[in-house]
Each structure stands twice: as structure tokens, then as C-alpha cells.
Scaffold this active site. Structure first.
Site, PDB file in Angstrom:
ATOM      1  N   TYR A   1       5.834  -1.108 -16.121  1.00  0.00           N
ATOM      2  CA  TYR A   1       4.475  -0.212 -14.992  1.00  0.00           C
ATOM      3  C   TYR A   1       4.486   0.818 -13.875  1.00  0.00           C
ATOM      4  CZ  TYR A   1       0.583  -0.421 -11.741  1.00  0.00           C
ATOM      5  OH  TYR A   1       0.137  -0.318 -10.621  1.00  0.00           O
TER       6      TYR A   1
ATOM      7  N   TYR B   1       1.799   2.328  -0.899  1.00  0.00           N
ATOM      8  CA  TYR B   1       2.317   1.452  -1.244  1.00  0.00           C
ATOM      9  C   TYR B   1       3.717   1.086  -0.890  1.00  0.00           C
ATOM     10  CZ  TYR B   1      -0.776  -2.075  -3.422  1.00  0.00           C
ATOM     11  OH  TYR B   1      -1.642  -2.414  -4.489  1.00  0.00           O
TER      12      TYR B   1
ATOM     13  N   GLU C   1      -6.288 -10.991 -12.280  1.00  0.00           N
ATOM     14  CA  GLU C   1      -6.910  -9.543 -11.677  1.00  0.00           C
ATOM     15  C   GLU C   1      -8.604  -9.689 -12.290  1.00  0.00           C
ATOM     16  OE1 GLU C   1      -4.107  -6.003 -11.487  1.00  0.00           O
ATOM     17  OE2 GLU C   1      -5.906  -5.054 -12.592  1.00  0.00           O
TER      18      GLU C   1
ATOM     19  N   ARG D   1      -9.697   1.259  -4.342  1.00  0.00           N
ATOM     20  CA  ARG D   1     -10.437  -0.032  -4.597  1.00  0.00           C
ATOM     21  C   ARG D   1     -11.536   0.268  -4.970  1.00  0.00           C
ATOM     22  NH1 ARG D   1      -5.147  -2.550  -4.504  1.00  0.00           N
ATOM     23  NH2 ARG D   1      -4.160  -1.862  -2.886  1.00  0.00           N
TER      24      ARG D   1
ATOM     25  N   ARG E   1       1.720   9.296 -14.088  1.00  0.00           N
ATOM     26  CA  ARG E   1       0.908   9.875 -14.181  1.00  0.00           C
ATOM     27  C   ARG E   1       0.133  10.546 -12.602  1.00  0.00           C
ATOM     28  NH1 ARG E   1      -2.921   4.258 -12.176  1.00  0.00           N
ATOM     29  NH2 ARG E   1      -1.198   3.744 -11.402  1.00  0.00           N
TER      30      ARG E   1
END
Ligand code: 3EB
Length: 345
Positions: free
Chosen positions: A158, A215, A339, A228, A165
Site C-alpha cells: 500500500y 500522516y 472500513e 476525508r 500516486r
């Protein structure tokens, strides 16, 4: 195929994109195609045969995401428009546009290439097409990553995807839309997204969660590129809120490791706070949403044995009239058991 409709806006027309999440057994795609202008169809199943999608023809953006639903054979997520649609494609992606909205699917077989490279390649191609077609305002993205928690070169896959990305976002404006980054089966990176010709979106953060793009490095060299939620404002009467994949994260930490019930409750609370008037008012949005307003809900569940607990909590939390798909999938952090995402429309 080269003749695509360049984004234009005329005020008399009423732009509208519709999305439905429906168990595949309940509908015939061919019937829908007779009545509606389809932008794209995403199927969620771990089946191997997809004649149903092929019936729609080569031009339409369609994709099967290899993910097993807990209660059904398959789900369709069907995107339709009030306007006539034009289609186009290249080797890795297909798109459909209606003059206002642009729906795009990407499917890249990994073929032993590095996931960072594939992530960058996917997004470079996406941005190239969005800019060329003039639909560069992204509303919402879904990223499906095979073996998302596996390690290669001592890095979780990931984080490699996030790296590639992010490299693409860095050269394409650094604006982060609502997104999902989730595991899937199979051997292809599968992405789909909706974007618009006009900039009618606001990207929303959660006061209880660190923005993902901030993060700390322990979660990856490059932070995940997403917000979000995205609020899409068509006019004073019509808006839409796309809620990103949301998990049991407070600040930037996973909370309630090993406790699926509490992870699920924390996830729902994160969504409540995110869509509340007190948060949205920070963005000049005068609306108040609750869990009751959310539709097209997807609940991703890591372990089979957690399904009943999660289903009990979610079926009480959400409105009975809305569609919910419970899907088996690994979440982007190995310690996340659930999730949840959805759309307010
Ligand atoms: C999180 O908060 C959970 O990489 O696009 C959620 C939504 C998550 C989108 C993405 C990842 C992504 O970090 C994981």
C-alpha cells in the site's frame, strides 16, 4: 471514439449524475441501458464470468472488482446521467462524459512491475485524460489494490502505491479528493473515479483525524493522497457528499486494535463528526447530515468471523431504506478490521 464531448456548462440544463448500488440478482443491465444513459458500471464479485458486463458493449467503462460480497453473489454500482454520453478509451483506461461529469475506469495488470511505478503510471494517465477532456476537478476516487498488506522490498505494498500516486499528484496540482484505498483479489490495480468540468467541489477533513496527506512517515515515505470527504455543490437545491473510506483512526493512529466492535463504532463516529453541521460549517456549507442520510454504503470487512458483529452494528446505525454492500477486503493497515464509505445524495 475520438469524438468526446468537451466539458461545457449551460445554465438552463440541469446536471445530474445518479449512482445506485444494487445486488446483481435484482436487475438486468440490458433493461437499464434501454432506459438510461449509463456512464459506467462497477461490479463487485469474486466470480470469473462477466457476460453481464460484456452485454453493455466495448465502449462503456465497466469493471469487475474482485471482492466477495458477504450476502449476495455480486453488486453493481451503476452511474447514470440525464444527459447524452460520449465514450473514449486507451490501452489502460475507459471514460464516459456527459458534458458535466466524467466517469473513468483504469485497469492495469501488474505483470511483475513495481507498484509505485504502476500507481504513478495510472495517475499520470488519469490526469492526462482529465486535462485533455477538460474534466479535471475530481469528485471521488476508488483505488483497489491486490495484496495490499503484503511486503515487497521491505515495504508494505500500500505504501508503494501511495508513493507512486503522490508523485503524480505532486506534478498535477496537489489537490486531494475523497478516496478509498482498499485491498482486492486478482492481479490488477483497479481504479475508478468521477470528475467534473466545473470546480464545484470542496474537500473536507475530519477534526478528529490527521489529514492523510500529513500522516507521519512511519505510514509510508509519501503520505496517502486523499481527503476525508468531497462536497459537490450543484446549486442551492442539489448537493452531494462523497465520504471516503473511513476507519478506526484517531489522529493518525489506529485505535482499538483487535476489537472489531469498537473499531466499527469508532469508524461510525468518525463519519458522524465528518458530516455534521459543526464540521461542514467550517467550509461554508450550511447543511447537517447524519448516518441516516448516507446511501451506497460499502462496508469492507477483513475477516469472515467479524461479519455478524459488523452487520449488527451497521444495520442499526444506517437507515433501512439505503443500500449496503458488505464486502470482504483487506484494509490498507493490517490492524484495521473494518472500513466504511458512502454517499449522501
Ligand atoms: C486511512 O484513514 C484509511 O489511500 O486512498 C482510506 C481512504 C484509506 C483512502 C487511500 C486510504 C485511502 O488512512 C485508509
Amino acid at each position: 471514439k475520438e469524438e468526446i464531448s468537451k466539458g461545457t456548462i449551460s445554465n438552463e440544463e440541469f446536471p445530474k449524475v445518479n449512482v445506485h448500488l444494487i445486488p446483481a440478482d435484482l436487475i438486468r443491465l440490458k433493461e437499464i441501458q434501454k432506459k438510461e444513459n449509463i456512464l459506467g458500471v462497477i461490479k463487485f464479485s469474486d466470480l470469473n464470468e462477466h457476460e453481464d458486463l460484456k452485454i453493455l458493449g466495448e465502449d462503456l467503462p465497466t469493471m469487475n472488482i474482485k471482492m466477495k460480497p458477504f450476502m449476495e453473489n455480486a453488486f453493481y454500482e451503476i452511474w447514470t446521467s440525464d444527459q447524452p454520453i460520449n465514450y473514449g478509451n486507451n490501452e489502460i483506461l475507459k471514460f464516459a462524459c456527459d458534458g458535466y461529469h466524467h466517469f473513468l475506469t483504469v485497469n492495469i495488470k501488474e505483470q511483475n512491475r513495481d507498484l509505485r511505478e504502476i500507481g504513478r503510471l495510472a495517475y499520470d494517465s488519469i490526469f492526462e485524460i482529465l486535462k485533455r477532456n477538460n474534466y479535471s476537478n475530481i469528485s471521488r476516487v476508488w483505488n483497489h489494490i491486490p495484496n495490499i498488506n503484503e511486503f515487497s522490498d521491505a515495504k508494505e505494498r500500500y505504501t508503494k502505491f501511495c508513493h507512486g500516486r503522490a508523485e503524480s499528484f505532486e506534478v498535477n496540482g496537489n489537490i486531494y479528493p475523497a478516496a478509498t484505498g482498499i485491498g482486492c483479489r486478482g492481479d490488477s490495480l483497479c481504479i475508478y473515479m468521477l470528475s467534473t468540468v466545473q470546480n464545484i467541489q470542496k474537500y473536507i477533513e475530519n477534526p478528529n483525524q490527521t489529514p492523510a496527506y500529513k500522516y507521519p512517515p512511519k505510514y509510508g515515505i509519501k503520505s496517502p493522497s486523499f481527503a476525508r470527504a468531497t462536497y459537490t455543490n450543484y446549486n442551492s437545491l442539489i448537493s452531494r457528499l462523497y465520504i471516503s473510506g473511513t476507519a478506526s483512526i484517531l489522529g493518525s493512529d489506529t485505535v482499538h486494535v483487535g476489537n472489531v466492535g469498537k473499531q466499527c463504532e469508532t469508524t461510525l463516529e468518525n463519519i458522524r463528526v465528518l458530516i455534521s453541521s459543526s464540521n461542514l460549517s467550517n467550509y461554508g456549507i450550511k447543511e447537517n447530515f447524519t448516518l441516516d442520510n448516507i446511501d451506497c454504503i460499502k462496508v469492507y470487512i477483513k475477516n469472515n468471523e467479524d461479519f455478524e458483529v459488523i452487520k449488527d452494528i451497521c444495520s442499526n446505525a444506517f437507515s433501512k431504506n439505503r443500500s449496503i454492500a458488505y464486502l470482504k477486503a483487506d484494509v490498507c493497515r493490517n490492524d484495521l478490521l473494518v472500513e466504511i464509505e458512502g454517499i449522501v445524495q
